[in-house]
Each structure stands twice: as C-alpha cells, then as structure tokens.
Scaffold this motif. Sequence first.
Motif, short mmCIF file in Angstrom:
data_model
loop_
_atom_site.label_atom_id
_atom_site.label_comp_id
_atom_site.label_asym_id
_atom_site.label_seq_id
_atom_site.Cartn_x
_atom_site.Cartn_y
_atom_site.Cartn_z
N SER A 177 10.34 -27.98 45.91
CA SER A 177 11.07 -27.44 47.39
C SER A 177 11.10 -25.97 47.38
O SER A 177 11.18 -25.36 46.42
CB SER A 177 12.84 -27.92 46.66
OG SER A 177 13.43 -27.51 47.75
N ALA A 206 13.23 -30.92 55.00
CA ALA A 206 14.25 -31.61 54.46
C ALA A 206 14.98 -32.15 55.47
O ALA A 206 15.59 -31.51 56.07
CB ALA A 206 14.98 -30.99 53.36
N LEU A 214 9.48 -29.20 51.93
CA LEU A 214 9.19 -29.93 50.77
C LEU A 214 7.32 -29.94 50.77
O LEU A 214 6.76 -30.21 51.73
CB LEU A 214 9.53 -31.38 51.06
CG LEU A 214 11.10 -31.52 50.94
CD1 LEU A 214 11.26 -33.00 51.03
CD2 LEU A 214 11.68 -30.93 49.74
#
Length: 298
Positions: A177, A206, A214
Amino acid sequence: MHRVTARAILRQGLARAELGKAPRASYGVVAAPTAARPATFVIPRAARSIAGARATTAAPFHTSAACRRRQKPLPRRAEEAEEDEDKGEEEGEGKDGAKHPAADPEEPLNFADVESRLLPVEARFRAGLRKLQSGGRFNPDAIGALRVAPDRKEPGRTYPLHELAQIVPRAGGRSISVLAHEASSVRAIMSAVQNSPDFNQQPQRAPDNELELLLRVEPDSPDDTLRRVRLLCNEWRDRVRAVRQRRDKLHATWRRTAVVGPDLKVTLDKELDRLISAEIAKVDVMESSTIKHIHSTK
C-alpha cells in the motif's frame, strides 16, 4: 608565283606571336600586336585533389556577432579534461560531489583519501545487497527510493517516493500500500511506478481511499535475484578499482616530479595494494553470504 608569295606573307603576318615578343614583320607587312597570354602552370593531380578537399572542408571565417553566436565551442582535448579532473581530485572533491581529504605529498604514507572514498562506496553497495536479501525489488526501501516528479512543468525536479507517501506492506505479503500525503501527488506516483523498469505495472486505486495506491508484489525468481547480486558485486569491485587507479596516478606523478624516491614509491604501491585487496575481500564475503541467504530461502 606572285599569288603564292603573297599568301605565304599573309600567313606569316597572321600567325600568333611568341609569348612576350612582338610579332615579326616580313617583307614590309606589319602584323597587329596581340596581347601576351598569361603563363599557365600544370598542377599535379594529387595536389589538385588535396587542394579541393581543403577548399570544401574549410569553414568560412566570420567575425559578426550573429556568426559568433552560431559557432560551437571546440571540443576540449582529452589531456586538458584529465588535468582538470586530476586538479579537482587533488583538491579533495570527488565525482559524486563529496568532499574527501586530499592526498598530501608531504605525508605520502597517509591514505586517508583512499579510505574516505571507499567508505561511501561500501555503504551504498551493502545497502543494495540487503535490499535484495529482504525481498528483491518489492520491498519498502526499494519502492521508497523511486524518484517521482510531482510537477509536470519541472520534470527535472524529483523526490524519493518515501517523501511523498507512506509505504506499508499489506497482510499476506502479496501487495503493498502506498498512501500519498497529498492528492496532487497520486498521478505522479502512478506514472513513476509505471515507467520504472524495476516495477513496470499500473498501480491500482483503493476503492475506499483516493490517496491509496496498491502495488501487486511480483516475486523475483531465485536465478534472477542471483544475477542481480552478481551484477551489483561486480559494479562494487569496479568502483574499488577506480579508487585505486586514482591513487596510482598520484604515485606516478610524485615519482615523475621527484617528490618521492623509487624505494618509497614501491612502499606506497604495496600499501595501496594491501588496502584494495582488503576491500575486495569484503566484497567477496558479502557476495557469498548473500548468495547463501538466497539459496536458503528457496
């Protein structure tokens, strides 16, 4: 008979005069003087070809301001470039911009300049090998070092990704992330990741956070990782040898200018060889331990 004689006299009068001499009159007939032809010279074929080549390659010389602006500066000689580089190195500034102590001919056995240049090289390559041990390309440190240009109008001004976002591995280890600090940096981060030869993928947004991207983790094969390790270690050795060559040049200069004697130069070369051999041994040990670690995690 009279006609034949008259024709002969007329031909003699109209005949071309010799070069530089007035025409000769015959039997009372005076021929009109003709202009003397300029002397001609035969130029050999080889000379003509050389002269033609020079005429076609020679550039016109102009002194006007506009022409001077269009003229490009002549390339510097390799000797001059090396002299400037040596001067900068003697003053203690390296190619990487770091300041290093200059080698002092008054203290030739002091190798502080060599040690100072070897330290950042070792730190850089050790960090690179640790990244390969901890997951190859897809580890937070490697991703955070990616350069990003936030402003399209200034593509040359870049920042490391870890200054623009927070990088957090997700549970399961299959994705990472990237949480951007500002919404204006999201597109620039996506472009940098997509154009990077190490990652070469399109980050996904996301669904529940517009600042989060991501990255899908693509584990490297063991063979690919081993190849990267060997390439990195070979580059490390080349940098170490470059440090030695720089100091070798100083030893040769000191000997040529009679700063050191022949016996002292032999001592200096042996001490330099000892330092460089010890540094190369560090590279060999680090390479071997990294390869063992990669084999153990297969």
